[in-house]
Enzyme design. Structure first.
Site, PDB file in Angstrom:
ATOM      1  CG  ASN A  18      -1.293  -0.036   6.917  1.00 53.37           C
ATOM      2  OD1 ASN A  18      -1.044   0.347   8.067  1.00 53.37           O
ATOM      3  ND2 ASN A  18      -2.499   0.080   6.380  1.00 53.37           N
ATOM      4  CE  LYS A  20      -4.624  -2.659   7.275  1.00 48.06           C
ATOM      5  NZ  LYS A  20      -5.870  -2.899   6.616  1.00 48.06           N
ATOM      6  CG  HIS A 102      -5.594   3.089   5.159  1.00 46.75           C
ATOM      7  ND1 HIS A 102      -6.702   2.408   5.603  1.00 46.75           N
ATOM      8  CD2 HIS A 102      -4.785   2.158   4.575  1.00 46.75           C
ATOM      9  CE1 HIS A 102      -6.562   1.117   5.310  1.00 46.75           C
ATOM     10  NE2 HIS A 102      -5.409   0.940   4.687  1.00 46.75           N
ATOM     11  CD  GLU A 104      -8.053  -0.204   7.794  1.00 51.51           C
ATOM     12  OE1 GLU A 104      -7.088   0.077   8.524  1.00 51.51           O
ATOM     13  OE2 GLU A 104      -8.089  -1.228   7.074  1.00 51.51           O
ATOM     14  CD  GLU A 176      -4.493   0.242   0.472  1.00 49.48           C
ATOM     15  OE1 GLU A 176      -3.887  -0.796   0.728  1.00 49.48           O
ATOM     16  OE2 GLU A 176      -4.913   1.007   1.347  1.00 49.48           O
ATOM     17  N   GLY A 182      -8.294  -6.293   3.372  1.00 46.41           N
ATOM     18  CA  GLY A 182      -8.537  -7.182   4.511  1.00 46.41           C
ATOM     19  C   GLY A 182      -9.618  -8.220   4.275  1.00 46.41           C
ATOM     20  CB  SER A 214      -6.583  -9.152  -0.254  1.00 45.14           C
ATOM     21  OG  SER A 214      -7.603  -8.842   0.675  1.00 45.14           O
TER      22      SER A 214
HETATM   23  P1  PGA Z   1      -4.588  -5.819   3.518  1.00 48.01           P
HETATM   24  O1  PGA Z   1      -4.551  -4.256   3.875  1.00 48.01           O
HETATM   25  O2  PGA Z   1      -3.296  -6.134   2.796  1.00 48.01           O
HETATM   26  O3  PGA Z   1      -4.691  -6.519   4.837  1.00 48.01           O
HETATM   27  O4  PGA Z   1      -5.773  -6.026   2.638  1.00 48.01           O
HETATM   28  C1  PGA Z   1      -4.059  -3.313   2.976  1.00 48.01           C
HETATM   29  C2  PGA Z   1      -4.153  -1.935   3.591  1.00 48.01           C
HETATM   30  O5  PGA Z   1      -5.101  -1.669   4.326  1.00 48.01           O
HETATM   31  O6  PGA Z   1      -3.305  -1.061   3.376  1.00 48.01           O
END
Ligand code: PGA
Length: 252
Positions: A18, A20, A102, A104, A176, A182, A214
């Site tokens: 991903n 983003k 997601h 976000e 998640e 993140g 992460s």
């Molecule tokens: P990250 O993000 O690996 O940077 O924690 C995972 C995600 O948002 O899908």
């Protein structure tokens, strides 16, 4: 061996990148993608890269073993919805997957479980496969509401899919925990296993369950081997080809 264990053993692992809203140029996108594609040749897992939609066009990515995914769609088919893209548009580009729900999107773009359900149905109708993201916030976890939240997100998110005879097996669930995304604070393998076991009780047995939050090459393998995940959703580390390739290898 029971049927459930049997079907899970035969599932291919699914490793999703991903990106983003990164990177900021086609040139960088192509460099990262080419390095990933070359690095995962011969891998048994299915590797899906989800870049920003402007980079999904074939001239950036060309052909290869890596499958493309979008990060979002709108739930209407077409029309006066400025700024949005449809499931059909992704399908027509040759995109196979789309991420939906997601955290976000839930947090910054107001996506509710009901909106997510509409998007999942639309994606499946158009013949896309779905990476359906769920997960509890730190507050929900601290209040002892994790399982309740996961159950609500799954029940509403997947509502009516089987009634409409859409292919529920074309959905993978990405667990998640929001507090792990993140932050560098990945969820422990033990806690992830508990959550994955709980999620499996709520869904048909032919749906994959991934872990995200992460993920790095030094923790990735354990989610597959010890927590029982069928794959990983990788954010930050998926923009660093050497690191992402190691993550993919750790799932073999
Ligand atoms: P990250 O993000 O690996 O940077 O924690 C995972 C995600 O948002 O899908």
């Amino acid at each position: 061996m029971n049927l459930l264990a049997c079907s899970q053993i035969h599932m291919k692992n699914l490793i999703v990148a991903n990106w983003k809203m990164n990177p900021n140029s086609q040139k960088e996108a192509k460099e990262i993608f080419d390095a990933i594609r070359d690095g995962v040749k011969g891998i048994k897992s299915e590797v899906v890269v989800c870049p920003p939609s402007v980079y999904l066009y074939a001239s950036v990515f060309g052909e290869g073993v890596v499958v493309m995914g979008g990060q979002n769609i709108y739930f209407e088919e077409k029309g006066a919805f400025t700024g949005e893209i449809s499931a059909e548009m992704l399908k027509d580009l040759g995109v196979e997957y789309v991420m939906i729900g997601h955290s976000e999107r839930r947090k910054y773009f107001g996506e509710t479980d009901e909106i997510i359900n509409k998007k999942i149905k639309k994606a499946l109708e158009a013949g896309l496969k779905v990476i359906f993201c769920i997960g509890e916030t730190a507050e929900e976890r601290d209040a002892g509401k994790k399982n309740e939240v996961l159950e609500r997100q799954i029940k509403i998110g997947l509502r009516d899919i089987e009634n409409l005879k859409l292919k529920i097996e074309n959905c993978a669930i990405a667990y998640e925990p929001v507090w792990a995304i993140g932050t560098g604070n990945n969820c422990s393998v033990e806690e992830t296993k508990e959550s994955i076991d709980y999620i499996r009780k709520l869904i048909p047995e032919n749906i994959k369950v991934l872990y995200g939050g992460s993920v790095k090459s030094d923790n990735s393998g354990a989610y597959i081997k010890d927590a029982g995940a069928n794959g990983l959703l990788v954010g930050g580390a998926s923009l660093i080809p050497e690191e992402f390739i190691k993550i993919v290898e750790s799932a073999e």
